[in-house]
Design a protein around this motif. Structure first.
Motif, PDB file in Angstrom:
ATOM      1  N   PHE A   1       0.860  -1.179   0.000  1.00 21.19           N
ATOM      2  CA  PHE A   1       0.000   0.000   0.000  1.00 21.19           C
ATOM      3  C   PHE A   1       0.899   1.234   0.000  1.00 21.19           C
ATOM      4  CE2 PHE A   1      -2.209  -3.503   1.797  1.00 21.19           C
ATOM      5  CZ  PHE A   1      -3.544  -3.357   1.436  1.00 21.19           C
ATOM      6  N   ALA A   2       0.327   2.378  -0.307  1.00 18.94           N
ATOM      7  CA  ALA A   2       1.096   3.616  -0.288  1.00 18.94           C
ATOM      8  C   ALA A   2       0.295   4.697   0.418  1.00 18.94           C
ATOM      9  CB  ALA A   2       1.430   4.060  -1.711  1.00 18.94           C
ATOM     10  N   VAL A   3       0.991   5.746   0.817  1.00 18.10           N
ATOM     11  CA  VAL A   3       0.361   6.929   1.389  1.00 18.10           C
ATOM     12  C   VAL A   3       0.801   8.098   0.519  1.00 18.10           C
ATOM     13  CG1 VAL A   3       0.188   8.430   3.395  1.00 18.10           C
ATOM     14  CG2 VAL A   3       0.378   5.955   3.712  1.00 18.10           C
ATOM     15  N   LEU A   4      -0.171   8.689  -0.188  1.00 17.59           N
ATOM     16  CA  LEU A   4       0.137   9.755  -1.143  1.00 17.59           C
ATOM     17  C   LEU A   4      -0.995  10.773  -1.196  1.00 17.59           C
ATOM     18  CD1 LEU A   4       1.353   7.536  -4.120  1.00 17.59           C
ATOM     19  CD2 LEU A   4       2.792   9.055  -2.739  1.00 17.59           C
ATOM     20  N   PRO A   5      -0.686  12.001  -1.624  1.00 22.16           N
ATOM     21  CA  PRO A   5      -1.762  12.952  -1.894  1.00 22.16           C
ATOM     22  C   PRO A   5      -2.481  12.567  -3.183  1.00 22.16           C
ATOM     23  CG  PRO A   5       0.381  13.964  -2.312  1.00 22.16           C
ATOM     24  CD  PRO A   5       0.632  12.591  -1.780  1.00 22.16           C
ATOM     25  N   MET A   6      -3.715  13.000  -3.324  1.00 19.19           N
ATOM     26  CA  MET A   6      -4.527  12.649  -4.491  1.00 19.19           C
ATOM     27  C   MET A   6      -3.870  13.084  -5.797  1.00 19.19           C
ATOM     28  SD  MET A   6      -7.253  11.038  -5.323  1.00 19.19           S
ATOM     29  CE  MET A   6      -8.323  11.012  -3.902  1.00 19.19           C
ATOM     30  N   ASN A   7      -3.236  14.242  -5.815  1.00 18.76           N
ATOM     31  CA  ASN A   7      -2.595  14.711  -7.047  1.00 18.76           C
ATOM     32  C   ASN A   7      -1.494  13.773  -7.511  1.00 18.76           C
ATOM     33  OD1 ASN A   7      -4.030  17.055  -7.707  1.00 18.76           O
ATOM     34  ND2 ASN A   7      -2.998  18.154  -6.068  1.00 18.76           N
ATOM     35  N   ALA A   8      -0.770  13.182  -6.591  1.00 20.48           N
ATOM     36  CA  ALA A   8       0.281  12.235  -6.960  1.00 20.48           C
ATOM     37  C   ALA A   8      -0.321  10.995  -7.607  1.00 20.48           C
ATOM     38  CB  ALA A   8       1.115  11.848  -5.740  1.00 20.48           C
ATOM     39  N   VAL A   9      -1.432  10.520  -7.066  1.00 23.81           N
ATOM     40  CA  VAL A   9      -2.095   9.337  -7.632  1.00 23.81           C
ATOM     41  C   VAL A   9      -2.610   9.649  -9.026  1.00 23.81           C
ATOM     42  CG1 VAL A   9      -3.987   7.691  -7.356  1.00 23.81           C
ATOM     43  CG2 VAL A   9      -2.709   8.470  -5.348  1.00 23.81           C
ATOM     44  N   LYS A  10      -3.270  10.796  -9.178  1.00 18.82           N
ATOM     45  CA  LYS A  10      -3.860  11.169 -10.462  1.00 18.82           C
ATOM     46  C   LYS A  10      -2.812  11.461 -11.536  1.00 18.82           C
ATOM     47  CE  LYS A  10      -8.117  13.006  -8.559  1.00 18.82           C
ATOM     48  NZ  LYS A  10      -8.914  14.218  -8.351  1.00 18.82           N
ATOM     49  N   SER A  11      -1.587  11.701 -11.123  1.00 17.27           N
ATOM     50  CA  SER A  11      -0.542  12.035 -12.095  1.00 17.27           C
ATOM     51  C   SER A  11       0.017  10.816 -12.820  1.00 17.27           C
ATOM     52  CB  SER A  11       0.604  12.781 -11.392  1.00 17.27           C
ATOM     53  OG  SER A  11       1.345  11.894 -10.560  1.00 17.27           O
ATOM     54  N   THR A  12      -0.387   9.618 -12.432  1.00 12.98           N
ATOM     55  CA  THR A  12       0.141   8.409 -13.059  1.00 12.98           C
ATOM     56  C   THR A  12      -0.893   7.781 -13.986  1.00 12.98           C
ATOM     57  OG1 THR A  12      -0.618   6.842 -11.378  1.00 12.98           O
ATOM     58  CG2 THR A  12       1.489   7.950 -10.961  1.00 12.98           C
ATOM     59  N   LYS A  13      -0.413   6.960 -14.903  1.00  9.44           N
ATOM     60  CA  LYS A  13      -1.322   6.293 -15.836  1.00  9.44           C
ATOM     61  C   LYS A  13      -2.123   5.174 -15.177  1.00  9.44           C
ATOM     62  CE  LYS A  13       2.151   3.135 -17.750  1.00  9.44           C
ATOM     63  NZ  LYS A  13       2.859   2.756 -18.964  1.00  9.44           N
TER      64      LYS A  13
END
Length: 152
Positions: free
Chosen positions: A85-97
């Motif tokens: 699992f990871a802990v990230l802000p939403m923008n980081a998640v949305k920045s990937t394919k």
């Protein structure tokens, strides 16, 4: 140092879509429960890692690091494949394919956040050029955040 906050971002648990981990599907998790998840995190002294460790220490829990990876796309890909699992802000998640191939759950009780700040010397006055540069950076950050929210 003089810190000027540009952005406060909520952090989320990024989980594989498939139920490979054998965990119940819930809409959110508590900060304390985060310690039970094998995390894919950057190595120390990365700000995100230190933020999660400090928050967990505040609820008398320790971080469970399964893998140390520095690249956000690589972290999301490993989560997608079920390696943790990871802990990230939403923008980081949305920045990937792979943003559509993972689930994102808020971390609550308390909400976990990270800040993006500009640090300048408190000992020296800011020049007109530095003040303008900070203003431009702040505008770019706001514009990028708005753009990513519109695309979501």
């Amino acid at each position: 140092m003089d810190l000027q906050t540009l952005l406060d971002e909520q952090l989320f648990l990024v989980a594989p879509l498939a139920a490979k981990q054998g965990r119940k599907v819930r809409k959110s998790i508590t900060l304390s429960e985060l310690a039970d998840h094998p995390l894919i995190m950057p190595s120390r002294p990365h700000a995100m890692r230190m933020s999660v460790e400090n928050a967990l220490a505040g609820v008398d829990r320790k971080i469970n690091v399964a893998h140390e990876i520095e690249s956000i796309p690589a972290v999301i890909d490993l989560v997608r494949q079920g390696y943790g699992f990871a802990v990230l802000p939403m923008n980081a998640v949305k920045s990937t394919k792979w943003s559509g191939e993972v689930s994102v759950k808020p971390i609550l009780a308390p909400v976990l956040k990270t800040s993006l700040s500009i640090a300048t010397s408190a000992q020296r006055p800011k020049s007109p050029l530095m003040r303008k540069a900070i203003e431009v950076i702040r505008d770019i950050v706001r514009q990028e955040i708005r753009s990513s929210e519109i695309l979501a």
